[in-house]
Enzyme design. Structure first.
Site, PDB file in Angstrom:
ATOM      1  N   ARG A   1       1.101  -0.863  -0.228  1.00 51.44           N
ATOM      2  CA  ARG A   1       0.268   0.191  -0.260  1.00 51.44           C
ATOM      3  C   ARG A   1       0.959   1.115   0.002  1.00 51.44           C
ATOM      4  O   ARG A   1       2.057   1.166   0.209  1.00 51.44           O
ATOM      5  CB  ARG A   1      -0.850  -0.095   1.251  1.00 51.44           C
ATOM      6  CG  ARG A   1       0.066  -0.272   2.390  1.00 51.44           C
ATOM      7  CD  ARG A   1       0.332   0.306   3.950  1.00 51.44           C
ATOM      8  NE  ARG A   1       0.164   2.154   3.905  1.00 51.44           N
ATOM      9  CZ  ARG A   1       0.339   2.422   4.217  1.00 51.44           C
ATOM     10  NH1 ARG A   1       2.191   2.302   4.512  1.00 51.44           N
ATOM     11  NH2 ARG A   1       0.428   3.531   3.839  1.00 51.44           N
ATOM     12  N   GLY A   2       0.393   2.433  -0.089  1.00 53.12           N
ATOM     13  CA  GLY A   2       0.759   3.885  -0.125  1.00 53.12           C
ATOM     14  C   GLY A   2       0.932   3.914  -1.923  1.00 53.12           C
ATOM     15  O   GLY A   2       1.856   2.943  -2.108  1.00 53.12           O
ATOM     16  N   ALA A   3       1.048   5.290  -2.253  1.00 53.30           N
ATOM     17  CA  ALA A   3       0.949   5.289  -3.678  1.00 53.30           C
ATOM     18  C   ALA A   3       2.140   5.038  -4.355  1.00 53.30           C
ATOM     19  O   ALA A   3       2.067   4.628  -4.782  1.00 53.30           O
ATOM     20  CB  ALA A   3       0.681   6.696  -3.114  1.00 53.30           C
TER      21      ALA A   3
ATOM     22  N   ASP B   1      -2.409  10.745  -2.617  1.00 56.25           N
ATOM     23  CA  ASP B   1      -2.155   9.697  -2.737  1.00 56.25           C
ATOM     24  C   ASP B   1      -2.729  10.079  -4.430  1.00 56.25           C
ATOM     25  O   ASP B   1      -1.883   9.600  -5.064  1.00 56.25           O
ATOM     26  CB  ASP B   1      -3.773   8.728  -2.537  1.00 56.25           C
ATOM     27  CG  ASP B   1      -3.044   7.657  -1.707  1.00 56.25           C
ATOM     28  OD1 ASP B   1      -2.871   8.087  -0.708  1.00 56.25           O
ATOM     29  OD2 ASP B   1      -2.743   7.120  -2.265  1.00 56.25           O
TER      30      ASP B   1
ATOM     31  N   ASN C   1      -6.015  12.267   0.429  1.00 57.04           N
ATOM     32  CA  ASN C   1      -4.788  11.402   1.180  1.00 57.04           C
ATOM     33  C   ASN C   1      -5.713  10.878   2.484  1.00 57.04           C
ATOM     34  O   ASN C   1      -6.503  10.913   2.490  1.00 57.04           O
ATOM     35  CB  ASN C   1      -3.641  12.535   1.388  1.00 57.04           C
ATOM     36  CG  ASN C   1      -2.895  11.232   2.640  1.00 57.04           C
ATOM     37  OD1 ASN C   1      -2.058  10.479   1.958  1.00 57.04           O
ATOM     38  ND2 ASN C   1      -2.174  12.030   3.840  1.00 57.04           N
ATOM     39  N   LYS C   2      -4.712   9.960   2.854  1.00 58.54           N
ATOM     40  CA  LYS C   2      -5.783   9.230   4.056  1.00 58.54           C
ATOM     41  C   LYS C   2      -6.692  10.164   4.661  1.00 58.54           C
ATOM     42  O   LYS C   2      -6.856  10.693   4.947  1.00 58.54           O
ATOM     43  CB  LYS C   2      -4.813   8.244   5.067  1.00 58.54           C
ATOM     44  CG  LYS C   2      -5.244   7.913   5.994  1.00 58.54           C
ATOM     45  CD  LYS C   2      -6.078   6.850   5.232  1.00 58.54           C
ATOM     46  CE  LYS C   2      -5.976   5.854   4.208  1.00 58.54           C
ATOM     47  NZ  LYS C   2      -6.434   4.976   3.500  1.00 58.54           N
TER      48      LYS C   2
HETATM   49  O1  MRU Z   1      -4.950   3.359   2.289  1.00 59.92           O
HETATM   50  P1  MRU Z   1      -3.201   3.282   1.846  1.00 59.92           P
HETATM   51  O2  MRU Z   1      -2.303   2.931   3.280  1.00 59.92           O
HETATM   52  O3  MRU Z   1      -3.092   2.901   0.540  1.00 59.92           O
HETATM   53  O4  MRU Z   1      -2.874   5.274   2.338  1.00 59.92           O
HETATM   54  C1  MRU Z   1      -1.132   5.763   2.182  1.00 59.92           C
HETATM   55  C2  MRU Z   1      -1.996   7.059   2.242  1.00 59.92           C
HETATM   56  O5  MRU Z   1      -2.659   7.500   2.189  1.00 59.92           O
HETATM   57  C3  MRU Z   1      -0.385   7.826   2.234  1.00 59.92           C
HETATM   58  O6  MRU Z   1      -0.844   8.932   3.241  1.00 59.92           O
HETATM   59  C4  MRU Z   1       0.041   8.203   0.655  1.00 59.92           C
HETATM   60  O7  MRU Z   1      -0.121   6.998  -0.295  1.00 59.92           O
HETATM   61  C5  MRU Z   1       1.437   8.586   0.594  1.00 59.92           C
HETATM   62  S1  MRU Z   1       2.554   7.713   0.825  1.00 59.92           S
HETATM   63  C6  MRU Z   1       4.109   7.512   0.779  1.00 59.92           C
END
Ligand code: MRU
Length: 346
Positions: free
Chosen positions: A46-48, A237, A247-248
């Site tokens: 996970r994470g963009a 994201d 973002n989250k």
């Molecule tokens: O649902 P997730 O855990 O994939 O969400 C991730 C986020 O919101 C991060 O802040 C975002 O992807 C940036 S990661 C460098």
């Protein structure tokens, strides 16, 4: 940093199963795109930016054994793989950016024999990984200049090593500031429902010697009121061309609270998180996830009646006018975003 979030190893995709953290650091090997799709959907990865890398490696994994005899057959298979991976999660721009890059390689090299194109795919996937690594380091370099001694920085979710190839975006700023000898503290919002803040951010910051304290998401206002937060830094994201940032979920709350308490609010993200087709944030697709994520704690213990209705959006959009600056690998972008984003990204 010694962790490898995702890589190509022994003919398979090797990744950290992030659902197992912080209890155990376990790697899984993926040798087909169905399992990769599941790993993305269930947030083992996970994470963009990490999803951008998964897209690159995933496309290669999906076509490397193709028996296509000509470009026509090959491009049909490629399209099937890319479309399939594209519906694993909808919000992170990097996933689509990774898929578009891989498909672009095919178009550019369509005169070449299929085995040659396959090799070029592998190279491109590795390039995506290398570019992400470099981008995070640059974000760290630019962002660390904003961090002073005695800062107390609040963050949400996980925008660190585990969300990228290594180093991270928001946490990359923190790691770089630490390397430069700054003395500061970090508060991590636990980030309900899936607890990326307490499970992942707290885990990796602690492992790397950063002074980190976790709080429940609803404690941020109280901390700010007590003067305990001097800066907020979050990841992204997807960023629209006017600076609106997905973002989250919970990030928007923090941005409003920061404005009220006069605290700088920074977004950190690589250039590839900006969506050239998205003029404003309201058009960014927001993923809605299963209700059981909220009804339970990590699917293990019920914390609500199991038949209760749940609304579970995974992201929210912070309006650009609440963002002090966007820390990118190309430099720090300040308002007016409409003008400055295209100036820096071009
Ligand atoms: O649902 P997730 O855990 O994939 O969400 C991730 C986020 O919101 C991060 O802040 C975002 O992807 C940036 S990661 C460098």
């Amino acid at each position: 940093m010694n962790l490898k979030t995702i890589e190509w190893r022994d003919g398979k995709i090797k990744l950290i199963d992030q659902t197992k953290l912080p209890h155990s650091l376990e790697y899984i090997y993926i040798n087909n795109i169905r399992d990769l799709w599941q790993a993305i959907r269930t947030m083992k990865i996970r994470g963009a930016p990490a999803l951008g890398a998964a897209a690159g490696l995933g496309v290669y994994l999906g076509i490397k054994d193709s028996k296509a005899k000509n470009f026509g057959e090959f491009s049909k298979e490629l399209e099937r793989v890319a479309r399939y991976l594209a519906v694993s999660r909808p919000t992170a721009r990097n996933l689509f950016w990774g898929l578009e890059r891989m498909c672009g390689i095919a178009v550019k090299n369509k005169e070449k024999p299929v085995p040659v194109i396959k090799r070029l795919f592998f190279k491109e996937a590795q390039k995506i990984i290398e570019e992400d690594r470099r981008a995070c380091r640059r974000i760290g370099d630019y962002g660390a200049k904003l961090i002073g001694n005695n800062d107390t920085i609040l963050t949400i979710c996980n925008a660190g090593i585990l969300a990228t190839i290594d180093y991270g975006t928001a946490l990359g700023v923190i790691y770089r500031a630490k390397e430069k000898g700054r003395k500061f503290q970090v508060y991590a919002c636990e980030t309900r429902p899936l607890l990326q803040g307490s499970r992942l951010t707290a885990w990796e910051l602690k492992k790397n010697g950063v002074d980190v304290t976790i709080i429940c998401d609803n404690m941020a206002a109280a901390l700010m009121r007590q003067g305990k937060i001097t800066k907020v830094i979050v990841g992204a994201d997807r960023i629209a061309l006017n600076g609106d940032t997905a973002n989250k979920v919970g990030t928007y709350n923090l941005a409003i609270l920061s404005r009220y308490h006069n605290i700088p609010f920074y977004v950190a993200a690589p250039a590839f998180t900006f969506d050239p087709d998205m003029k404003v944030g309201k058009d960014i697709p927001i993923e809605e996830r299963a209700g059981d994520e909220v009804r339970t704690i990590l699917f293990r213990r019920e914390v609500a009646p199991l038949s209760i209705k749940v609304f579970n959006p995974a992201f929210d959009v912070t309006e650009h006018n609440l963002i002090t600056a966007i820390i990118t690998d190309k430099g720090i972008i300040k308002p007016p975003y409409n003008k400055n984003i295209s100036k820096i990204l071009c």
